[in-house]
Design a protein around this motif. Sequence first.
Motif, PDB file in Angstrom:
ATOM      1  N   ASN A   1      32.187  18.613  50.296  1.00  0.00           N
ATOM      2  CA  ASN A   1      31.073  19.330  49.664  1.00  0.00           C
ATOM      3  C   ASN A   1      31.517  20.475  48.770  1.00  0.00           C
ATOM      4  O   ASN A   1      30.729  21.387  48.479  1.00  0.00           O
ATOM      5  N   GLN A   2      32.755  20.461  48.326  1.00  0.00           N
ATOM      6  CA  GLN A   2      33.246  21.486  47.418  1.00  0.00           C
ATOM      7  C   GLN A   2      33.706  20.840  46.115  1.00  0.00           C
ATOM      8  O   GLN A   2      34.348  19.787  46.112  1.00  0.00           O
ATOM      9  N   LEU A   3      33.370  21.518  45.013  1.00  0.00           N
ATOM     10  CA  LEU A   3      33.743  21.037  43.691  1.00  0.00           C
ATOM     11  C   LEU A   3      35.229  21.257  43.450  1.00  0.00           C
ATOM     12  O   LEU A   3      35.744  22.364  43.647  1.00  0.00           O
ATOM     13  N   LEU A   4      35.912  20.212  43.022  1.00  0.00           N
ATOM     14  CA  LEU A   4      37.315  20.297  42.632  1.00  0.00           C
ATOM     15  C   LEU A   4      37.437  20.052  41.133  1.00  0.00           C
ATOM     16  O   LEU A   4      36.833  19.115  40.597  1.00  0.00           O
ATOM     17  N   ILE A   5      38.212  20.884  40.471  1.00  0.00           N
ATOM     18  CA  ILE A   5      38.544  20.692  39.064  1.00  0.00           C
ATOM     19  C   ILE A   5      40.055  20.495  38.983  1.00  0.00           C
ATOM     20  O   ILE A   5      40.826  21.313  39.501  1.00  0.00           O
ATOM     21  N   ILE A   6      40.473  19.411  38.338  1.00  0.00           N
ATOM     22  CA  ILE A   6      41.888  19.055  38.266  1.00  0.00           C
ATOM     23  C   ILE A   6      42.240  18.748  36.808  1.00  0.00           C
ATOM     24  O   ILE A   6      41.551  17.965  36.156  1.00  0.00           O
ATOM     25  N   PHE A   7      43.299  19.385  36.309  1.00  0.00           N
ATOM     26  CA  PHE A   7      43.745  19.074  34.952  1.00  0.00           C
ATOM     27  C   PHE A   7      45.191  19.510  34.759  1.00  0.00           C
ATOM     28  O   PHE A   7      45.719  20.325  35.521  1.00  0.00           O
ATOM     29  N   GLU A   8      45.812  18.944  33.733  1.00  0.00           N
ATOM     30  CA  GLU A   8      47.155  19.326  33.334  1.00  0.00           C
ATOM     31  C   GLU A   8      47.113  19.887  31.922  1.00  0.00           C
ATOM     32  O   GLU A   8      46.285  19.476  31.103  1.00  0.00           O
ATOM     33  N   SER A   9      47.998  20.832  31.650  1.00  0.00           N
ATOM     34  CA  SER A   9      48.070  21.403  30.310  1.00  0.00           C
ATOM     35  C   SER A   9      49.525  21.591  29.916  1.00  0.00           C
ATOM     36  O   SER A   9      50.425  21.616  30.762  1.00  0.00           O
ATOM     37  N   LYS A  10      49.724  21.739  28.615  1.00  0.00           N
ATOM     38  CA  LYS A  10      51.059  21.942  28.075  1.00  0.00           C
ATOM     39  C   LYS A  10      51.004  23.026  27.001  1.00  0.00           C
ATOM     40  O   LYS A  10      49.959  23.223  26.370  1.00  0.00           O
ATOM     41  N   PRO A  11      52.106  23.735  26.782  1.00  0.00           N
ATOM     42  CA  PRO A  11      52.135  24.690  25.673  1.00  0.00           C
ATOM     43  C   PRO A  11      51.910  23.960  24.343  1.00  0.00           C
ATOM     44  O   PRO A  11      52.364  22.823  24.160  1.00  0.00           O
ATOM     45  N   LYS A  12      51.189  24.619  23.444  1.00  0.00           N
ATOM     46  CA  LYS A  12      50.919  23.995  22.155  1.00  0.00           C
ATOM     47  C   LYS A  12      52.206  23.780  21.371  1.00  0.00           C
ATOM     48  O   LYS A  12      52.360  22.801  20.642  1.00  0.00           O
ATOM     49  N   GLN A  13      53.140  24.702  21.516  1.00  0.00           N
ATOM     50  CA  GLN A  13      54.469  24.579  20.935  1.00  0.00           C
ATOM     51  C   GLN A  13      55.485  24.606  22.079  1.00  0.00           C
ATOM     52  O   GLN A  13      55.213  25.182  23.127  1.00  0.00           O
ATOM     53  N   PRO A  14      56.650  23.968  21.897  1.00  0.00           N
ATOM     54  CA  PRO A  14      57.650  23.964  22.976  1.00  0.00           C
ATOM     55  C   PRO A  14      57.918  25.375  23.506  1.00  0.00           C
ATOM     56  O   PRO A  14      58.093  26.313  22.734  1.00  0.00           O
ATOM     57  N   LEU A  15      57.922  25.497  24.822  1.00  0.00           N
ATOM     58  CA  LEU A  15      58.130  26.796  25.467  1.00  0.00           C
ATOM     59  C   LEU A  15      59.332  26.707  26.391  1.00  0.00           C
ATOM     60  O   LEU A  15      59.341  25.933  27.346  1.00  0.00           O
ATOM     61  N   LYS A  16      60.334  27.520  26.106  1.00  0.00           N
ATOM     62  CA  LYS A  16      61.517  27.595  26.941  1.00  0.00           C
ATOM     63  C   LYS A  16      61.522  28.943  27.652  1.00  0.00           C
ATOM     64  O   LYS A  16      61.165  29.965  27.064  1.00  0.00           O
ATOM     65  N   LEU A  17      61.882  28.935  28.926  1.00  0.00           N
ATOM     66  CA  LEU A  17      61.896  30.168  29.698  1.00  0.00           C
ATOM     67  C   LEU A  17      62.720  31.234  29.003  1.00  0.00           C
ATOM     68  O   LEU A  17      63.816  30.975  28.508  1.00  0.00           O
ATOM     69  N   GLY A  18      62.188  32.455  28.976  1.00  0.00           N
ATOM     70  CA  GLY A  18      62.915  33.593  28.420  1.00  0.00           C
ATOM     71  C   GLY A  18      63.347  34.522  29.534  1.00  0.00           C
ATOM     72  O   GLY A  18      63.467  34.125  30.696  1.00  0.00           O
ATOM     73  N   ARG A  19      63.548  35.789  29.186  1.00  0.00           N
ATOM     74  CA  ARG A  19      63.957  36.744  30.225  1.00  0.00           C
ATOM     75  C   ARG A  19      62.845  36.906  31.260  1.00  0.00           C
ATOM     76  O   ARG A  19      63.121  37.061  32.442  1.00  0.00           O
ATOM     77  N   MET A  20      61.577  36.868  30.787  1.00  0.00           N
ATOM     78  CA  MET A  20      60.456  36.967  31.707  1.00  0.00           C
ATOM     79  C   MET A  20      59.329  36.061  31.210  1.00  0.00           C
ATOM     80  O   MET A  20      58.802  36.250  30.121  1.00  0.00           O
ATOM     81  N   THR A  21      58.992  35.073  32.009  1.00  0.00           N
ATOM     82  CA  THR A  21      57.905  34.148  31.678  1.00  0.00           C
ATOM     83  C   THR A  21      56.920  34.188  32.832  1.00  0.00           C
ATOM     84  O   THR A  21      57.319  34.127  34.003  1.00  0.00           O
ATOM     85  N   SER A  22      55.634  34.318  32.519  1.00  0.00           N
ATOM     86  CA  SER A  22      54.629  34.426  33.580  1.00  0.00           C
ATOM     87  C   SER A  22      53.531  33.396  33.389  1.00  0.00           C
ATOM     88  O   SER A  22      53.208  33.004  32.261  1.00  0.00           O
ATOM     89  N   PHE A  23      52.947  32.997  34.523  1.00  0.00           N
ATOM     90  CA  PHE A  23      51.901  31.975  34.544  1.00  0.00           C
ATOM     91  C   PHE A  23      50.820  32.403  35.522  1.00  0.00           C
ATOM     92  O   PHE A  23      51.111  32.901  36.611  1.00  0.00           O
ATOM     93  N   GLY A  24      49.565  32.192  35.149  1.00  0.00           N
ATOM     94  CA  GLY A  24      48.479  32.506  36.057  1.00  0.00           C
ATOM     95  C   GLY A  24      47.150  32.014  35.531  1.00  0.00           C
ATOM     96  O   GLY A  24      47.086  31.335  34.495  1.00  0.00           O
ATOM     97  N   VAL A  25      46.088  32.321  36.250  1.00  0.00           N
ATOM     98  CA  VAL A  25      44.728  31.997  35.809  1.00  0.00           C
ATOM     99  C   VAL A  25      43.852  33.225  35.995  1.00  0.00           C
ATOM    100  O   VAL A  25      44.086  34.038  36.891  1.00  0.00           O
ATOM    101  N   TYR A  26      42.867  33.362  35.123  1.00  0.00           N
ATOM    102  CA  TYR A  26      41.925  34.473  35.238  1.00  0.00           C
ATOM    103  C   TYR A  26      40.704  34.160  34.391  1.00  0.00           C
ATOM    104  O   TYR A  26      40.765  33.380  33.433  1.00  0.00           O
ATOM    105  N   ASP A  27      39.581  34.758  34.763  1.00  0.00           N
ATOM    106  CA  ASP A  27      38.348  34.639  33.991  1.00  0.00           C
ATOM    107  C   ASP A  27      38.151  35.948  33.236  1.00  0.00           C
ATOM    108  O   ASP A  27      37.951  36.994  33.851  1.00  0.00           O
ATOM    109  N   PRO A  28      38.217  35.937  31.893  1.00  0.00           N
ATOM    110  CA  PRO A  28      38.091  37.174  31.133  1.00  0.00           C
ATOM    111  C   PRO A  28      36.739  37.851  31.281  1.00  0.00           C
ATOM    112  O   PRO A  28      36.596  39.024  30.934  1.00  0.00           O
ATOM    113  N   THR A  29      35.739  37.149  31.808  1.00  0.00           N
ATOM    114  CA  THR A  29      34.417  37.748  31.991  1.00  0.00           C
ATOM    115  C   THR A  29      34.265  38.439  33.340  1.00  0.00           C
ATOM    116  O   THR A  29      33.232  39.064  33.594  1.00  0.00           O
ATOM    117  N   PHE A  30      35.254  38.325  34.216  1.00  0.00           N
ATOM    118  CA  PHE A  30      35.207  38.876  35.567  1.00  0.00           C
ATOM    119  C   PHE A  30      34.201  38.152  36.471  1.00  0.00           C
ATOM    120  O   PHE A  30      34.023  38.547  37.616  1.00  0.00           O
TER     121      PHE A  30
END
Length: 219
Positions: free
Chosen positions: A120-149
Amino acid sequence: MQQRRAVFIGVMTIGLTFATPAYVHPHVFAEARLDITLKPDGTVEKLGHVWRFDDLFSSTVLVEFDKNADLKLGEKELADLASTIKDSVAEFDYFQTVQLDGKPIVMAAPDHLIADFQNNQLLIIFESKPKQPLKLGRMTSFGVYDPTFYTAIDYVNDTDIHVTGLPGGCAQKVVRPDPDQAIAQNQGTLTDAFFNDPTGTNMSKIFATRLEIECPAKS
């Protein structure tokens, strides 16, 4: 479809007229999982997202998209829901935040987004990729957030963010910012738009749980 998209957006965006982030609080909650797949050379191959929404929001969505009123969503109804959600969150970059050495990375729209119901819970599943090739640098971060709070999407456990193919010499850690500290540390860059209209800025990402991958500088 337009009517259903309007309803979904309405459910996701009610309550955005509060004056400041201190009064803006989430009305929709989701537990997230993020699987980051890296190639041997440190290039990001893909991000795999799973969001499990709370019971109340899931019930609201079920009622709205249950065209035949059988209290479940069939294949066509789920496809309609998935299409609506994909269109609705596209303007928010699918709630993703990816940065390379402090600079935002543009992510391509996912080819497919799947909506499902489990327990009884909604699941959303998807995959994404960088629009341009992305190689790890000195600091690379990943996360999710809603800009509307309005939607709180977070990782309950640090292990809900998983990395496959981490290069040797690179280290990973999950960062969970303290809201008060985040505001204090970014006070100089926060604008009136941030405090008066959360939809007008993406600075809410400073509150988002994220995975940081730090790699040694190349000589």
